[in-house]
Design a protein around this motif. Structure first.
Motif, PDB file in Angstrom:
ATOM      1  N   MET A  97     -15.648 -38.605 -15.769  1.00 13.99           N
ATOM      2  CA  MET A  97     -17.236 -39.811 -15.124  1.00 13.99           C
ATOM      3  C   MET A  97     -17.939 -39.769 -16.341  1.00 13.99           C
ATOM      4  O   MET A  97     -18.595 -38.732 -16.755  1.00 13.99           O
ATOM      5  CB  MET A  97     -17.295 -39.209 -14.049  1.00 13.99           C
ATOM      6  CG  MET A  97     -18.254 -40.206 -13.460  1.00 13.99           C
ATOM      7  SD  MET A  97     -19.117 -39.803 -11.583  1.00 13.99           S
ATOM      8  CE  MET A  97     -20.221 -39.258 -11.385  1.00 13.99           C
ATOM      9  N   LYS A  98     -18.627 -41.203 -16.859  1.00 13.27           N
ATOM     10  CA  LYS A  98     -19.803 -40.785 -17.948  1.00 13.27           C
ATOM     11  C   LYS A  98     -20.875 -42.013 -16.735  1.00 13.27           C
ATOM     12  O   LYS A  98     -20.617 -43.127 -16.234  1.00 13.27           O
ATOM     13  CB  LYS A  98     -19.383 -42.203 -18.775  1.00 13.27           C
ATOM     14  CG  LYS A  98     -20.018 -42.220 -20.142  1.00 13.27           C
ATOM     15  CD  LYS A  98     -19.208 -43.872 -20.771  1.00 13.27           C
ATOM     16  CE  LYS A  98     -20.529 -43.770 -21.555  1.00 13.27           C
ATOM     17  NZ  LYS A  98     -20.181 -44.704 -22.221  1.00 13.27           N
ATOM     18  N   LEU A  99     -21.307 -40.871 -17.197  1.00 14.57           N
ATOM     19  CA  LEU A  99     -23.287 -41.139 -16.903  1.00 14.57           C
ATOM     20  C   LEU A  99     -23.579 -42.372 -17.835  1.00 14.57           C
ATOM     21  O   LEU A  99     -23.533 -41.879 -18.129  1.00 14.57           O
ATOM     22  CB  LEU A  99     -24.337 -39.297 -15.924  1.00 14.57           C
ATOM     23  CG  LEU A  99     -23.301 -39.006 -15.156  1.00 14.57           C
ATOM     24  CD1 LEU A  99     -23.988 -38.085 -15.046  1.00 14.57           C
ATOM     25  CD2 LEU A  99     -23.501 -39.761 -13.845  1.00 14.57           C
ATOM     26  N   GLU A 100     -24.608 -42.969 -17.166  1.00 13.66           N
ATOM     27  CA  GLU A 100     -25.615 -44.641 -17.912  1.00 13.66           C
ATOM     28  C   GLU A 100     -26.435 -43.587 -17.588  1.00 13.66           C
ATOM     29  O   GLU A 100     -27.097 -42.742 -16.421  1.00 13.66           O
ATOM     30  CB  GLU A 100     -24.878 -45.310 -17.521  1.00 13.66           C
ATOM     31  CG  GLU A 100     -23.620 -45.751 -17.392  1.00 13.66           C
ATOM     32  CD  GLU A 100     -22.899 -46.957 -16.720  1.00 13.66           C
ATOM     33  OE1 GLU A 100     -23.879 -48.374 -16.790  1.00 13.66           O
ATOM     34  OE2 GLU A 100     -22.195 -47.664 -16.669  1.00 13.66           O
ATOM     35  N   ARG A 101     -27.418 -44.531 -17.816  1.00 15.29           N
ATOM     36  CA  ARG A 101     -29.158 -43.833 -17.881  1.00 15.29           C
ATOM     37  C   ARG A 101     -29.507 -44.415 -16.539  1.00 15.29           C
ATOM     38  O   ARG A 101     -30.225 -43.832 -15.969  1.00 15.29           O
ATOM     39  CB  ARG A 101     -29.390 -44.831 -18.748  1.00 15.29           C
ATOM     40  CG  ARG A 101     -30.810 -44.517 -19.542  1.00 15.29           C
ATOM     41  CD  ARG A 101     -31.727 -45.248 -20.941  1.00 15.29           C
ATOM     42  NE  ARG A 101     -31.503 -44.717 -21.715  1.00 15.29           N
ATOM     43  CZ  ARG A 101     -32.194 -45.382 -22.859  1.00 15.29           C
ATOM     44  NH1 ARG A 101     -32.260 -46.764 -23.213  1.00 15.29           N
ATOM     45  NH2 ARG A 101     -31.943 -43.828 -24.475  1.00 15.29           N
ATOM     46  N   LYS A 102     -29.063 -45.556 -16.155  1.00 11.22           N
ATOM     47  CA  LYS A 102     -29.982 -45.772 -14.713  1.00 11.22           C
ATOM     48  C   LYS A 102     -29.412 -44.341 -13.943  1.00 11.22           C
ATOM     49  O   LYS A 102     -30.185 -44.081 -12.849  1.00 11.22           O
ATOM     50  CB  LYS A 102     -29.110 -46.863 -14.007  1.00 11.22           C
ATOM     51  CG  LYS A 102     -27.106 -46.549 -14.104  1.00 11.22           C
ATOM     52  CD  LYS A 102     -26.951 -48.411 -13.114  1.00 11.22           C
ATOM     53  CE  LYS A 102     -25.627 -48.322 -13.648  1.00 11.22           C
ATOM     54  NZ  LYS A 102     -24.865 -49.142 -12.765  1.00 11.22           N
ATOM     55  N   HIS A 103     -28.052 -43.624 -14.011  1.00 11.03           N
ATOM     56  CA  HIS A 103     -27.771 -42.743 -13.457  1.00 11.03           C
ATOM     57  C   HIS A 103     -28.215 -41.384 -13.206  1.00 11.03           C
ATOM     58  O   HIS A 103     -29.197 -40.691 -13.142  1.00 11.03           O
ATOM     59  CB  HIS A 103     -25.797 -42.504 -13.566  1.00 11.03           C
ATOM     60  CG  HIS A 103     -25.191 -43.250 -13.829  1.00 11.03           C
ATOM     61  ND1 HIS A 103     -24.565 -43.526 -13.634  1.00 11.03           N
ATOM     62  CD2 HIS A 103     -24.605 -43.497 -12.114  1.00 11.03           C
ATOM     63  CE1 HIS A 103     -23.418 -44.876 -13.484  1.00 11.03           C
ATOM     64  NE2 HIS A 103     -23.747 -44.547 -12.029  1.00 11.03           N
ATOM     65  N   ALA A 104     -28.649 -41.405 -14.955  1.00 10.86           N
ATOM     66  CA  ALA A 104     -30.110 -40.590 -15.347  1.00 10.86           C
ATOM     67  C   ALA A 104     -31.294 -40.411 -14.497  1.00 10.86           C
ATOM     68  O   ALA A 104     -31.768 -39.482 -14.169  1.00 10.86           O
ATOM     69  CB  ALA A 104     -30.232 -40.289 -16.844  1.00 10.86           C
ATOM     70  N   PHE A 105     -31.519 -41.400 -14.666  1.00  8.28           N
ATOM     71  CA  PHE A 105     -33.498 -42.179 -13.571  1.00  8.28           C
ATOM     72  C   PHE A 105     -33.004 -41.508 -12.124  1.00  8.28           C
ATOM     73  O   PHE A 105     -33.720 -40.665 -11.798  1.00  8.28           O
ATOM     74  CB  PHE A 105     -33.332 -43.368 -13.621  1.00  8.28           C
ATOM     75  CG  PHE A 105     -33.896 -43.469 -15.281  1.00  8.28           C
ATOM     76  CD1 PHE A 105     -34.894 -42.960 -16.151  1.00  8.28           C
ATOM     77  CD2 PHE A 105     -33.647 -44.458 -15.789  1.00  8.28           C
ATOM     78  CE1 PHE A 105     -35.601 -43.025 -17.366  1.00  8.28           C
ATOM     79  CE2 PHE A 105     -34.118 -45.135 -16.853  1.00  8.28           C
ATOM     80  CZ  PHE A 105     -34.686 -44.112 -18.070  1.00  8.28           C
TER      81      PHE A 105
END
Length: 73
Positions: free
Chosen positions: A1-9
């Protein structure tokens, strides 16, 4: 699964929320008097577990942010 910046936030936001709310919980626990020992033990365990969860989520959030930053460059 690839996490994006929005997931990081989201992960970082949840971690920060846990830390802030449980720091307030610690203060309330310190100010509490005349409770059985089990009360303090149970709430201390709850606080420790939630701060560990916050640390894990914060670590994942930072890693996801850095990974998203590298792939977007």
């Amino acid at each position: 699964m690839k996490l994006e910046r929005k997931h990081a936030f989201v992960l970082l936001g949840i971690a920060i929320w846990n830390v802030v709310t449980y720091l307030r919980f610690i203060k309330a626990l310190i100010d509490t008097e005349d409770r059985p020992t089990g009360y303090y033990v149970a709430h201390t365990i709850l606080i420790v577990v939630n701060l560990v969860i916050a640390a894990v989520l914060g670590t994942w959030g930072v890693r996801a942010y850095k990974a998203a930053k590298v792939t977007s460059s």
